[in-house]
Design a protein around this motif. Structure first.
Motif, PDB file in Angstrom:
ATOM      1  N   PRO A 172      16.258  32.168   1.979  1.00  0.00           N
ATOM      2  CA  PRO A 172      17.045  31.082   2.593  1.00  0.00           C
ATOM      3  C   PRO A 172      18.085  30.499   1.642  1.00  0.00           C
ATOM      4  N   ASP A 173      17.846  30.528   0.336  1.00  0.00           N
ATOM      5  CA  ASP A 173      18.783  29.870  -0.568  1.00  0.00           C
ATOM      6  C   ASP A 173      19.580  30.854  -1.429  1.00  0.00           C
ATOM      7  N   GLY A 174      19.458  32.149  -1.137  1.00  0.00           N
ATOM      8  CA  GLY A 174      20.274  33.112  -1.868  1.00  0.00           C
ATOM      9  C   GLY A 174      19.812  33.357  -3.291  1.00  0.00           C
ATOM     10  N   ARG A 175      18.567  33.040  -3.556  1.00  0.00           N
ATOM     11  CA  ARG A 175      18.022  33.327  -4.883  1.00  0.00           C
ATOM     12  C   ARG A 175      16.910  34.369  -4.723  1.00  0.00           C
ATOM     13  N   ALA A 225      11.613  26.978  -5.340  1.00  0.00           N
ATOM     14  CA  ALA A 225      11.654  26.261  -4.064  1.00  0.00           C
ATOM     15  C   ALA A 225      10.717  27.005  -3.134  1.00  0.00           C
ATOM     16  N   TYR A 235       9.518  27.822   0.950  1.00  0.00           N
ATOM     17  CA  TYR A 235       9.918  27.779   2.361  1.00  0.00           C
ATOM     18  C   TYR A 235       8.830  28.366   3.264  1.00  0.00           C
ATOM     19  N   GLY A 279       7.966   7.978  -4.441  1.00  0.00           N
ATOM     20  CA  GLY A 279       8.948   7.123  -3.776  1.00  0.00           C
ATOM     21  C   GLY A 279      10.383   7.570  -3.982  1.00  0.00           C
ATOM     22  N   GLN A 286      11.222  10.737  -3.646  1.00  0.00           N
ATOM     23  CA  GLN A 286      11.431  11.914  -2.815  1.00  0.00           C
ATOM     24  C   GLN A 286      12.353  11.567  -1.646  1.00  0.00           C
ATOM     25  N   LYS A 337      15.269  15.938   3.892  1.00  0.00           N
ATOM     26  CA  LYS A 337      16.586  16.450   4.267  1.00  0.00           C
ATOM     27  C   LYS A 337      16.419  17.376   5.450  1.00  0.00           C
ATOM     28  N   ILE A 371      18.099  20.111   7.773  1.00  0.00           N
ATOM     29  CA  ILE A 371      19.231  21.041   7.799  1.00  0.00           C
ATOM     30  C   ILE A 371      19.023  21.937   9.008  1.00  0.00           C
ATOM     31  N   GLY A 372      19.915  21.802   9.986  1.00  0.00           N
ATOM     32  CA  GLY A 372      19.692  22.506  11.244  1.00  0.00           C
ATOM     33  C   GLY A 372      18.405  21.999  11.865  1.00  0.00           C
ATOM     34  N   ARG A 375      12.801  16.876  -0.825  1.00  0.00           N
ATOM     35  CA  ARG A 375      13.375  17.054  -2.157  1.00  0.00           C
ATOM     36  C   ARG A 375      12.561  16.169  -3.100  1.00  0.00           C
ATOM     37  N   GLU A 398      15.244  19.407  -8.893  1.00  0.00           N
ATOM     38  CA  GLU A 398      14.500  19.041  -7.695  1.00  0.00           C
ATOM     39  C   GLU A 398      13.656  20.221  -7.224  1.00  0.00           C
ATOM     40  N   LEU A 446      12.395  21.755  -3.953  1.00  0.00           N
ATOM     41  CA  LEU A 446      12.672  21.701  -2.528  1.00  0.00           C
ATOM     42  C   LEU A 446      11.549  22.414  -1.798  1.00  0.00           C
TER      43      LEU A 446
END
Lengths: 269, 557, 305
Positions: free
Chosen positions: C66-69, C103, C105, C133, C135, C138, C140-141, C147, C154, C156
């Motif tokens: 999802p994050d291109g890593r 991260a 997912y 506190g 955190q 977010k 997205i879609g 975070r 961070e 994620l």
């Protein structure tokens, strides 16, 4: 099946067309649609007096002719597709919860105000208060996607709570002011007072930006959520995808401290 | 043209008529004696078997003035979602808890109300309040001017000018603001709030030497009584909404020392501090006090579940409630150093313990206070609920099984904490007629309203007797205002304009020097700015106010 | 039935219903994604002893995440939704949140599971309080993330994760003339099975040598060594092994669906048999409990037909 309503003569006053939604018109005949009462100034006039009706009612509705005096177009829509071939008046797509509203021209003030779902795309510019709340409302946009291909006026995303706004052009003063949460991305220049009074949320700017004094600088970072946002934005905008290359750190300013907020402005240094 | 309402069951408690069938004769907007011989030409409306009552009177409903208008702008959501287009002689409008002036008139008239009194007119805002009332159709109106937190009265008391000066000042204000009575809100508390106090008990000293709420209250009650204003001092006690405030409320009754008093929205002032949650019903104690104090009248301020907005001059309590605002926005403000104003949107929930118990406390009060002549049906509109919920409230009072059905759905701990389930009383139609017609007219000194005797103004309501009392009172067959049919089957059919009711007690002109100096030095205004002229309003509707007599009392009990 | 001369026994593997899900862990480099994946799937061989069964499903290229890593896909299985939620919170909290640059997912798209109403369990929602506190959520879609501020930036993590009804305990056994040929065949099988999507072989290197039977002569022990398949016990118990057998290896398969387990079984057996009897592989068999305990039966000969 597309129903086409073409403005035959530009109305002399503002005209509230919020009643003209695909889902409401779908079951009617052309003759019935022509008889629908609209309020023009202090008069009630049949729709046929202002619009030429053609095509067939269904999921899709097109407004042709000069629509710049049509207010609240697509307001409250929950499904279907509306296309406006010209400029449109105030509160276009206001409170919409679903469906797609595409404006080929520019939109007046409060476009997408308080929308909670669906997609509102404005090919031209948006007036002030796009995606914001209307006066007195506690929240602006609470969901959905607002795309402005041109520029947005003052206070875009004011009091926004959820959802996504992308402005490909410039944003006027006070972008994302009093934002509660959500994401506002701007590819062009951003005027002063961005994020003033914001509580949470993300202002993502593609150009260098001087954050207000109430946003202390929190360093420069390559944040993972920006990578996700970029990929999400790429679904709507190639320009947005190019504007936030992976791996490039963005400056992070946190605020608005004037409101005890913990939102962020992200912009290249 | 004479009109005969034929064959109705006339419920007119003021004249001892208890539902016997008879005709009602109306001519020139007034009711004729029953023994008037038939005229040659009469228009007859057959109402055989229907219930006939006088038009209903609401003695406490916030319908006009600065705070109401601020509440309207605060409650934008309900004005957006309830827009009423104008039609056939009716003006456009909107709103639910904060209806526009025209909509207020229509909605009240459709329920058979023909007179409504605004209970919290700030003197500095009197012009606005009267302008709005003049724009409210179909209703007689009047207002109680708010005193007791204004700088000038506190000056007079603190500087020791004597009760005579207080009387003159009160009389001057009543006359200048075209008031029908005097209201005191959180005696001294609004003033104290501005000096950073957040609570004030009856005997706590104000931030002003020698002044306590008790002293202010006693002095105003005496002034109203001495001046002969028919309506006793209208009291919104200290400590509204606080658990345990029953002690202050009972102490307030005692503080009047036998002077007549009207305690308003007592539901909000009858709270104990017992139980695990430190919040309990003290309705029985308040009811007991009312039952044993003949000089006392009350209105209840019932809450009903749903969205509304609380609008009050009591800045102190509203500031305390602001954290409960739903939607989350509120206004608290000072008004010209004359009074306060607090607006907090509120959603009463049956599943919330406190709200549910408030609901039960209000109903307990209605049912435990024995004398319907001394308890009035109010929701303190819009504070407890919009006035449009009166038919529902009447059904709760008249229909025990309906009441118990509702009781079963509220927060279980509140249900357990309330005695409501054990109260068997059901109001009769006659008691409702007393509580909503005869008694309010009497306590306000309106001699020709609230009854159907000879000479009374022909404000008449005809209902179909229906076991569903909510339906019955929500949709009268016929409503007449001043002899004209204005609503049929719960819909307004014609718009007429009601009267403004005022009193004008006499005073020593010397007080004007005092008021004039205050206006000049503190407000930068001439005293003439503070004084309303009938002509200002005559231009609006072509009417002059009805001035009710003040009979100065011989002495103080 | 014989494949490349290897005898396929007329029997079936008996497997059980579980719940499972896929997690995608990304990091700045493949190495750190691998570290997180290894740590997460450590001590996760058997649900009885470890609370869950988990393994790295495969390595992911940056284009696949999802994050291109770069990243790893992890499969985890447990008895029920509450068990898997507890394991996820513990393992993501200790092994992914802690691991530099990662991260995390949900890797099972809720709509891809389809059919029945999809159940989700908390993921980031349970971990976010680590942020004390600071955190922030977010959205997205349609997806929601947390975070969580950490010392390298961070962390994620997705708010919730969809879980799917799954199959645990699919298996087959490789009977060979010695340890070396048994192990070589098992390694071939695991390598081939790694290409099948949606399955995990939770034991070390995908292979287990301590096959078990239900029960024990010791009170309180619910499982014990599968003596019928232990070559050294031939003289002491009723053996299930042919005389020339000297070693047996088992491969246990968990999968997000019965089809995936079947496919992995098929691919694995074919790979194990690829060298034929000449390589010392004598027979392929499978473990079951007489068919009464598990809902899923994988008949070897049917799968390979």
């Amino acid at each position: 099946m597309t129903l086409v309503l073409t403005v035959t003569a530009r109305p002399p006053h503002r005209l509230d067309v919020s009643a003209l939604l695909p889902e409401r018109l779908a079951g009617l005949t052309a003759a019935e649609i022509e008889r629908l009462p609209l309020t023009l100034g202090h008069r009630r006039v049949p729709l046929g007096e202002l619009f030429a009706v053609s095509g067939e009612p269904g999921e899709s509705l097109t407004f042709g002719g000069a629509c710049d005096r049509l207010d609240r177009l697509g307001a409250g829509m929950t499904a279907g597709r509306i296309l406006v071939e010209s400029d449109v008046g105030a509160e276009a797509g206001c409170g919409m919860a679903g469906g797609t509203l595409l404006v080929r021209g520019s939109a007046g003030p409060s476009a997408g105000a308080e929308m909670s779902g669906g997609l509102l795309e404005i090919a031209g510019d948006a007036g002030s208060w796009a995606g914001a709340g209307r006066p007195g409302s506690v929240h602006g946009m609470t969901g959905g996607t607002l795309l402005v291909r041109g520029s947005a006026g003052e206070r875009v995303g004011d009091r926004m709570k959820r959802g996504l706004i992308l402005v490909e052009g410039d944003a006027g003063p006070g972008a994302g002011s009093r934002m509660i949460a959500g994401t506002l991305a701007v590819l062009g220049g951003v005027a002063a007072f961005a994020g003033i009074g914001m509580h949470r949320g993300t202002l993502l700017f593609a150009r260098q930006h001087e954050a207000p004094a109430t946003f202390p600088f929190a360093g420069s970072h390559d944040l993972v959520h920006v990578r996700l946002l970029r990929r999400h934005l790429a679904g709507f905008s190639a320009a947005a995808a190019a504007a936030f290359p992976d791996g490039r750190p963005l400056g992070r300013w946190v605020g608005c401290t004037g409101a005890g907020g913990r939102g962020e402005i992200l912009a290249p240094l | 043209m004479r009109l005969r309402l034929k064959g109705g069951r006339i419920l007119d408690p003021a004249n001892g008529r208890r539902g016997e069938s008879g005709d009602l004769l109306i001519e020139d907007g007034r009711i004729l004696p029953a023994d008037t011989p038939p005229a040659a030409t009469e228009e007859v409306i057959d109402v055989t078997g229907k219930i006939v009552m006088a038009g209903a009177i609401d003695i406490h409903s916030h319908i006009a003035g600065g705070k109401v208008n601020i509440a309207r702008s605060l409650m934008v959501e309900e004005h957006r979602s309830n827009r009423l287009a104008g039609a056939a002689g009716l003006r456009s409008g909107g709103g639910l808890a904060t209806p526009s002036t025209f909509t207020t008139g229509y909605r009240y008239a459709e329920m058979g109300y023909t007179a409504v009194f605004e209970p919290a007119m700030v003197a500095a805002n009197a012009r606005h309040a009267h302008m709005e009332m003049a724009d409210t159709p179909l209703l007689d109106t009047g207002a109680y001017v708010m005193l007791g937190n204004d700088e000038l009265l506190l000056d007079i008391l603190a500087e020791g000018h004597g009760q005579g000066a207080v009387n003159d000042y009160v009389a001057w204000v009543i006359g200048a603001t075209r008031a029908l009575g005097v209201k005191i809100v959180n005696p001294g508390g609004i003033y104290a709030f501005k000096h950073n106090r957040r609570e004030l008990g009856l005997d706590d000293e104000l931030p002003r030497a020698g002044l306590t709420p008790r002293r202010i209250l006693r002095s105003l009650a005496e002034a109203v009584h001495t001046l002969g204003v028919p309506h006793p001092l209208h009291v919104h006690c200290n400590e509204l909404g606080l658990p345990g405030n029953i002690e202050t409320t009972l102490a307030t009754i005692a503080a009047a020392e036998g002077l007549p008093l009207h305690l308003t929205h007592v539901q909000f002032h009858s709270y104990g501090r017992e139980g695990d949650r430190r919040f309990s019903s003290a309705a029985a104690r308040l009811a007991e006090a009312v039952n044993t104090t003949p000089s006392l009248t009350v209105d209840v301020g019932q809450i009903l579940f749903g969205q509304t907005v609380t609008a009050s001059g009591d800045t102190m309590s509203q500031h305390r409630n602001a954290r409960l605002a739903d939607p989350d926005k509120w206004v608290c403000m000072d008004i010209e150093c004359d009074g306060g104003c607090g607006l907090v949107p509120f959603r009463y929930r049956d599943r919330n313990f406190v709200n549910a118990l408030q609901w039960a406390i209000g109903l307990e009060l209605f049912l435990l206070i024995e004398d319907p002549w001394r308890v009035f049906l109010t929701t303190d509109h819009p504070n407890g609920a919009p006035f449009t919920s009166y038919p529902h409230l009447i059904r709760l009072l008249m229909d025990r099984s309906f009441r118990e059905e509702k009781l079963a759905t509220i927060h279980p701990a509140a249900r357990a904490a309330s005695a409501l389930g054990s109260i068997r009383r059901e109001y009769t139609l006659e008691e409702i007629a007393i509580m909503t017609r005869a008694a309010p007219a009497r306590i306000l000194g309106l001699t020709d309203r609230g009854h159907l005797g000879a000479g009374a103004v022909a404000d008449v309501v005809v209902y179909t007797d229906d076991t569903d009392r909510e339906r019955m009172f929500g949709c009268p067959d016929l409503v007449m205002k001043g002899g004209r049919v204005v609503a049929r089957n719960g819909k307004v059919t014609e718009v007429v304009w009601g009267d403004t009711h005022v009193v004008r007690p006499a005073y020593d002109q010397a007080i004007e020097r005092f008021v004039g100096r205050h206006a000049r030095e503190r407000l930068g205004l001439s005293i003439d700015h503070l004084r309303l002229d009938d002509a200002e309003f005559a231009r609006e509707r072509g009417r002059t106010p009805i001035v009710h007599d003040c009979t100065p009392a011989g002495g103080v009990p | 039935m014989r494949i490349e001369g290897v005898h396929i026994e007329e029997t079936f593997a008996e497997a059980f219903g579980m719940v499972g899900t896929r997690l995608i862990v990304t990091a700045d480099t493949p190495t750190w994604a691998e570290h997180a994946g290894r740590s997460f799937t450590g001590f996760a061989t058997s649900v009885i002893g470890c609370g869950c069964e988990a393994a790295i499903e495969r390595r992911l290229t940056p284009e696949e995440t999802p994050d291109g890593r770069p990243g790893v896909a992890i499969l985890i299985f447990a008895f029920g939704p509450q068990d898997i939620a507890k394991q996820l919170a513990g393992r993501v909290g200790q092994c992914v949140l802690t691991c530099p640059t990662t991260a995390c997912y949900a890797g099972l798209a809720a709509d891809a599971i389809g059919g029945e109403k999809v159940q989700t369990v908390p993921l980031g929602r349970a971990l976010r309080y680590f942020g004390d506190g600071f955190q922030a959520a977010k959205r997205i879609g349609d997806r929601r993330f947390w975070r969580v501020p950490v010392m390298d930036g961070e962390f994620l993590v997705e708010d919730t994760i969809a879980i799917a009804p799954s199959v645990g305990g699919g298996n087959f056994l490789i009977v060979a003339t010695g340890r070396a040929p048994a192990l070589a065949a098992a390694e071939r099988a695991v390598a081939a099975m790694a290409a099948v999507p949606g399955v995990a072989m939770p034991f070390p290197g995908g292979v287990v040598r301590s096959g078990s039977k239900v029960g024990s002569r010791y009170k309180g022990l619910i499982a014990s060594t599968n003596d019928a398949y232990c070559p050294t016990l031939r003289a002491q118990t009723t053996t299930a092994l042919p005389p020339e057998a000297a070693a047996v290896m088992e491969i246990v398969i968990d999968g997000l669906s019965a089809d995936a387990v079947a496919e992995a079984t098929r691919v694995g057996i074919r790979a194990a048999c690829a060298g034929g009897a000449a390589d010392g592989v004598l027979a392929i068999t499978a473990g079951n409990y007489g068919g009464k305990l598990g809902q899923f039966h994988f008949h070897l000969r049917e799968l390979l037909a």
